[in-house]
Design an enzyme around this catalytic site. Structure first.
Site, short mmCIF file in Angstrom:
data_model
loop_
_atom_site.label_atom_id
_atom_site.label_comp_id
_atom_site.label_asym_id
_atom_site.label_seq_id
_atom_site.Cartn_x
_atom_site.Cartn_y
_atom_site.Cartn_z
NE ARG A 186 21.95 34.75 10.14
CZ ARG A 186 20.99 35.58 10.55
NH1 ARG A 186 19.72 35.27 10.29
NH2 ARG A 186 21.27 36.67 11.23
NE ARG B 99 25.07 48.23 12.81
CZ ARG B 99 25.38 46.93 12.73
NH1 ARG B 99 24.55 46.02 13.24
NH2 ARG B 99 26.50 46.54 12.15
CB SER C 84 21.95 44.26 11.71
OG SER C 84 22.54 43.04 11.32
N GLY D 34 28.12 37.67 17.96
CA GLY D 34 29.34 38.32 17.50
C GLY D 34 29.13 39.81 17.30
CG ASP E 229 24.59 37.37 8.47
OD1 ASP E 229 25.65 36.74 8.67
OD2 ASP E 229 24.31 38.44 9.04
NE ARG F 220 25.97 30.73 9.57
CZ ARG F 220 25.49 31.93 9.87
NH1 ARG F 220 25.65 32.94 9.04
NH2 ARG F 220 24.86 32.12 11.02
#
Length: 434
Positions: free
Chosen positions: A387, A28, A24, A96, A315, A346
């Site tokens: 994951r 960014r 993440s 995403g 997550d 999931r």
């Protein structure tokens, strides 16, 4: 290339090592570095496929980027108004995060662009981002609220947006669009979500104010290039926390892991179940709290996951499902319908996989009830979800037979070194390709 894992039972996890950079934060840092004025130097960057897609997208819009080289990236920022129209669609791959955050950036440009991705990404809902961006004046065309997204940059106006569902990606997309908007843009979230965007915007010199559950900024400012280090990804660390917790004799030290309080839900959930997790050497790197995490084997009890922890571990729930399967009593997860629109559904995929290994799972619309049972060998399909593949790999530590995990290529999106690191720690994992 088709990749599958074959995990043989037994062994424990031991050793000390860092985990890859936070995905993440890596996304960014590339986005804000590209939009800043001046040079941004990044170390510890995750070199996974998702982040590489973000880098390629900004290169296609005229940003000069050197690297990545062993986690180091040098970005010659072009400023908020310096991006150039891409000549081809921008490919977000499986990410995403890349698609939603870049939609916010591209909504306020002066040119047209198109965001595309792989087959999995094209199934994921984008309407939750399109709605607030459209309210700001964006012109975005999507079929049934899904990619490809055709964006015609427009002048934007700031809004005060109350998110119906807690989502860091939606919050970040609206704030990024707010950089280009006239007036103030505020996002109010119904529950806390990861705040990396707000922290990093402030770090790049762009003031974001926090008022209760709202984050606000004024359009028309500027970003200044920075030197920054990306901490280790707690979402990647979660699988080693799981493995060391469930495998007798395990003792691991994970170095330099980010412990942002909006991301540590999995640590609190496992600790409530009885896990032995200790945070040491607490420090701060680039405005983010970091620690070394020691985890040792411990017997687990089932829990009802508290609702306030769900968005703080969204997550990491594939790891929780496996931990719950290894506990002594049942566990219940509710309020987690967001799991159905991740890289896979999931809830269903974890339920199907655990059932194939002999564990009882009652699937519910917003979660599941997991009834523990000895994990058997067998075959599970990760459905291309990185994951889920890693969670079932760790389940192999305590299985009575070998576990074959199908469709594991996308592990490279977030944790390309996972097979090698897991093997070095003691997991009997063989990566097979065809």
């Amino acid at each position: 290339m088709t990749i599958r894992y074959l995990v043989r039972p037994g062994s424990a996890l031991k050793g000390r090592f860092p985990v890859p950079g936070d995905k993440s934060i890596s996304h960014r840092s590339v986005i804000l570095g590209a939009l800043a004025e001046g040079v941004t130097e990044i170390s510890g960057l995750l070199e996974g496929d998702d982040v590489l897609a973000t880098i390629a997208a900004f290169r296609a819009m005229g940003v000069v980027i050197a690297g990545p080289d062993h986690g180091h990236l040098r970005i010659e920022g072009v400023g908020l108004r310096g991006l150039k129209a891409p000549q081809t669609p921008l490919d977000c791959g499986n990410s995403g995060t890349a698609m939603r955050l870049m939609a916010g950036v591209l909504a306020g440009q002066t040119f047209a662009s198109t965001l595309v991705g792989d087959a999995s990404l094209h199934k994921r809902p984008m309407g939750r981002v399109l709605q607030p961006l459209t309210a700001m004046g964006a012109e975005i065309h999507a079929q049934d609220g899904k990619a490809p997204l055709q964006i015609q940059g427009k002048p934007l106006t700031g809004i005060h947006y109350d998110m119906p569902v807690a989502s860091a990606q939606v919050k970040s997309a609206v704030l990024l669009a707010g950089l280009y908007a006239q007036g103030e843009t505020c996002v109010t979230e119904p529950a806390p979500t990861r705040d990396h965007s707000e922290r990093m915007l402030n770090g790049f010199g762009y003031m974001v104010s926090r008022q209760g559950s709202s984050a606000c900024l004024q359009g028309g400012g500027r970003l200044s290039g920075q030197s920054m280090q990306v901490p280790g990804d707690i979402s990647s660390a979660a699988f080693f926390l799981l493995g060391a917790t469930i495998a007798p004799g395990s003792d691991l030290l994970l170095e330099g892991v980010g412990i942002n309080p909006t991301r540590t839900g999995i640590i609190e959930i496992l600790t409530r179940m009885g896990a032995r997790i200790d945070l040491t050497a607490l420090r701060e790197i680039g405005g983010e709290p970091v620690a070394d995490i020691r985890v040792r084997y411990a017997p687990l009890q089932g829990i009802d996951v508290p609702p306030h922890l769900v968005p703080l571990a969204i997550d990491e729930f594939p790891a929780f499902f496996v931990a719950a399967a290894c506990a002594k009593t049942p566990s219940t997860l509710t309020g987690a319908e967001e799991l159905r629109v991740k890289e896979s559904d999931r809830i269903t995929v974890m339920a199907e996989g655990l059932r194939a290994l002999g564990v009882g799972v009652e699937e519910r619309p917003d979660g599941a009830v997991i009834t523990p049972a000895p994990i058997k060998g067998g075959q599970v399909d990760s459905h291309g979800d990185h994951r889920i593949a890693m969670a079932f790999a760790m389940a192999g530590l305590v299985a009575s037979g070998s576990i074959e995990i199908l469709d594991c290529a996308n592990v490279a999106t977030s944790f390309p070194s996972f097979p090698a690191l897991a093997q070095a720690a003691g997991l009997s994992l063989e990566q097979l390709s065809a």
